[in-house]
Design a protein around this motif. Structure first.
Motif, PDB file in Angstrom:
ATOM      1  N   SER A  92       0.824  -1.202   0.000  1.00 32.87           N
ATOM      2  CA  SER A  92       0.000   0.000   0.000  1.00 32.87           C
ATOM      3  C   SER A  92       0.864   1.259   0.000  1.00 32.87           C
ATOM      4  O   SER A  92       0.588   2.222  -0.710  1.00 32.87           O
ATOM      5  N   LYS A  93       1.946   1.225   0.810  1.00 26.68           N
ATOM      6  CA  LYS A  93       2.859   2.365   0.829  1.00 26.68           C
ATOM      7  C   LYS A  93       3.487   2.577  -0.546  1.00 26.68           C
ATOM      8  O   LYS A  93       3.607   3.707  -1.025  1.00 26.68           O
ATOM      9  N   LEU A  94       3.921   1.466  -1.169  1.00 24.66           N
ATOM     10  CA  LEU A  94       4.540   1.564  -2.485  1.00 24.66           C
ATOM     11  C   LEU A  94       3.559   2.107  -3.505  1.00 24.66           C
ATOM     12  O   LEU A  94       3.919   2.923  -4.357  1.00 24.66           O
ATOM     13  N   ALA A  95       2.298   1.663  -3.430  1.00 19.95           N
ATOM     14  CA  ALA A  95       1.297   2.130  -4.374  1.00 19.95           C
ATOM     15  C   ALA A  95       1.084   3.631  -4.255  1.00 19.95           C
ATOM     16  O   ALA A  95       0.927   4.341  -5.263  1.00 19.95           O
ATOM     17  N   LYS A  96       1.102   4.134  -3.017  1.00 19.79           N
ATOM     18  CA  LYS A  96       0.965   5.580  -2.814  1.00 19.79           C
ATOM     19  C   LYS A  96       2.137   6.334  -3.423  1.00 19.79           C
ATOM     20  O   LYS A  96       1.969   7.382  -4.058  1.00 19.79           O
ATOM     21  N   GLU A  97       3.346   5.805  -3.217  1.00 18.97           N
ATOM     22  CA  GLU A  97       4.539   6.456  -3.764  1.00 18.97           C
ATOM     23  C   GLU A  97       4.454   6.512  -5.291  1.00 18.97           C
ATOM     24  O   GLU A  97       4.751   7.535  -5.907  1.00 18.97           O
ATOM     25  N   ILE A  98       4.065   5.392  -5.902  1.00 18.08           N
ATOM     26  CA  ILE A  98       4.007   5.334  -7.368  1.00 18.08           C
ATOM     27  C   ILE A  98       2.881   6.217  -7.897  1.00 18.08           C
ATOM     28  O   ILE A  98       3.026   6.877  -8.930  1.00 18.08           O
ATOM     29  N   THR A  99       1.758   6.249  -7.189  1.00 16.53           N
ATOM     30  CA  THR A  99       0.658   7.115  -7.616  1.00 16.53           C
ATOM     31  C   THR A  99       1.069   8.581  -7.597  1.00 16.53           C
ATOM     32  O   THR A  99       0.790   9.346  -8.528  1.00 16.53           O
ATOM     33  N   ALA A 100       1.754   8.970  -6.509  1.00 14.97           N
ATOM     34  CA  ALA A 100       2.239  10.348  -6.424  1.00 14.97           C
ATOM     35  C   ALA A 100       3.238  10.649  -7.543  1.00 14.97           C
ATOM     36  O   ALA A 100       3.233  11.722  -8.139  1.00 14.97           O
ATOM     37  N   PHE A 101       4.105   9.687  -7.841  1.00  8.49           N
ATOM     38  CA  PHE A 101       5.105   9.871  -8.911  1.00  8.49           C
ATOM     39  C   PHE A 101       4.419  10.006 -10.267  1.00  8.49           C
ATOM     40  O   PHE A 101       4.829  10.821 -11.106  1.00  8.49           O
ATOM     41  N   ASN A 102       3.360   9.191 -10.509  1.00  2.00           N
ATOM     42  CA  ASN A 102       2.657   9.244 -11.791  1.00  2.00           C
ATOM     43  C   ASN A 102       1.942  10.581 -11.991  1.00  2.00           C
ATOM     44  O   ASN A 102       1.683  10.985 -13.125  1.00  2.00           O
ATOM     45  N   LYS A 103       1.569  11.237 -10.906  1.00  4.14           N
ATOM     46  CA  LYS A 103       0.884  12.521 -11.015  1.00  4.14           C
ATOM     47  C   LYS A 103       1.817  13.663 -11.372  1.00  4.14           C
ATOM     48  O   LYS A 103       1.361  14.753 -11.720  1.00  4.14           O
ATOM     49  N   LEU A 104       3.129  13.454 -11.262  1.00  2.00           N
ATOM     50  CA  LEU A 104       4.088  14.500 -11.613  1.00  2.00           C
ATOM     51  C   LEU A 104       4.119  14.708 -13.119  1.00  2.00           C
ATOM     52  O   LEU A 104       3.801  13.821 -13.907  1.00  2.00           O
ATOM     53  N   GLY A 105       4.525  15.896 -13.527  1.00  2.00           N
ATOM     54  CA  GLY A 105       4.711  16.160 -14.943  1.00  2.00           C
ATOM     55  C   GLY A 105       5.926  15.435 -15.468  1.00  2.00           C
ATOM     56  O   GLY A 105       6.741  14.890 -14.707  1.00  2.00           O
ATOM     57  N   ASP A 106       6.067  15.426 -16.794  1.00  2.00           N
ATOM     58  CA  ASP A 106       7.171  14.701 -17.410  1.00  2.00           C
ATOM     59  C   ASP A 106       8.516  15.235 -16.950  1.00  2.00           C
ATOM     60  O   ASP A 106       9.444  14.476 -16.646  1.00  2.00           O
ATOM     61  N   ALA A 107       8.636  16.544 -16.872  1.00  2.00           N
ATOM     62  CA  ALA A 107       9.918  17.135 -16.462  1.00  2.00           C
ATOM     63  C   ALA A 107      10.229  16.781 -15.012  1.00  2.00           C
ATOM     64  O   ALA A 107      11.371  16.451 -14.672  1.00  2.00           O
TER      65      ALA A 107
END
Length: 301
Positions: A257-272
């Protein structure tokens, strides 16, 4: 139908990434809304999150491509399928075809793929259980089925005599008693001495045989008790192992669950921002992945 509605609403929220609040609060609110016990949706949230991540990685494929039957099944998908079908049946759903259709929609798979995978695993498990039953079989016998020793006299049966050491005076007294008994019985016309002695001999035979049968029954009781004790110890060890596995599984669920949150937050970032933070992001995490590609443990450096 509350469980079904909760799962489809959870999947829709994951697809849109519109929780409106923290994931924990959203899950808790969804459980209360559908009258589900606390924590009952965490397992499904984590698995749907992983499925959503896989769909993002395969975003170049259209929806029909993701439902191909030959797409490799992952371990978490199989666990999700069996858990969902079991809960739906416990909830009262009797149409297995309808339940499998729901499972296919939740996993983005075709109905035929879900049907084939489910029944192939069921058949494999039944075959394995049948093989185990043929290999190991314990047989016990109830007390009422214990054979009874015949009460009929067995002629010419040699039974080792158990004699006690007696001194000469005792042997002389015993001989005198027996001699007097025989003399007195011979004087009674209504008693046949030979028949009386033969009956006495038969009674002693039966007493010895019944004693042997009693000893055999006691041995069987002892064997049964040992078998019960061994099975009880085995069951206790299996229960302890299940508790340890459950504890480990709960810990892994939290880590996933912690990892999923980290990846979700990362996916929300812009490309740069993704490119800028990718190097430091990878350096902070260690992944432990099993043979099915499922993240088992995440540890920060």
């Amino acid at each position: 139908m509350s469980f079904k509605n909760a799962l489809f609403e959870l999947k829709e929220a994951l697809a849109k990434q519109e929780f409106g609040q923290s994931e924990e609060a959203f899950i808790h609110e969804l459980e209360n809304k559908n009258n589900l016990s606390s924590g009952s949706l965490v397992f499904y949230f984590n698995n749907l999150m992983i499925l959503s991540m896989n769909n993002i990685e395969n975003s170049s494929q259209n929806l029909e491509d993701t439902k191909k039957i030959n797409r490799k099944w992952m371990k978490n998908e199989i666990e999700f399928m069996f858990e969902y079908i079991k809960v739906r049946q416990e909830e009262g759903a009797l149409n297995i075809t309808e339940i499998m259709e729901e499972t296919a929609q939740l996993l983005n798979r075709g109905y035929q793929s879900v049907n084939y995978k489910y029944y192939s695993i069921i058949k494999a498990n039944e075959k394995k259980q049948a093989s185990n039953q043929n290999a190991y079989q314990f047989t016990t016998i109830s007390h009422r089925d214990v054979p009874v020793t015949s009460v009929e006299a067995i002629k010419d049966t040699s039974i080792p005599a158990q004699t006690n050491q007696m001194n000469p005076s005792q042997e002389s007294d015993l001989l005198d008693i027996l001699s007097g008994l025989i003399t007195n019985v011979q004087q009674i016309p209504s008693i046949n001495l030979n028949e009386m002695l033969r009956g006495l001999y038969q009674l002693t035979n039966m007493a010895l045989q019944n004693q042997e049968a009693t000893e055999q029954v006691e041995k069987m009781k002892s064997t049964i008790n040992l078998e019960k004790e061994a099975l009880r110890d085995k069951l206790a060890k299996q229960e302890q192992q299940l508790l340890q596995e459950k504890k480990r599984n709960d810990e892994l669920q939290i880590e996933v669950s912690k990892l999923a949150k980290e990846i979700t937050a990362f996916n929300k970032l812009g490309d740069a921002a993704k490119i800028q933070n990718l190097k430091s992001y990878n350096q902070r995490l260690n992944y432990l992945i099993d043979g099915f590609g499922i993240v088992l443990q995440v540890a920060a450096k």
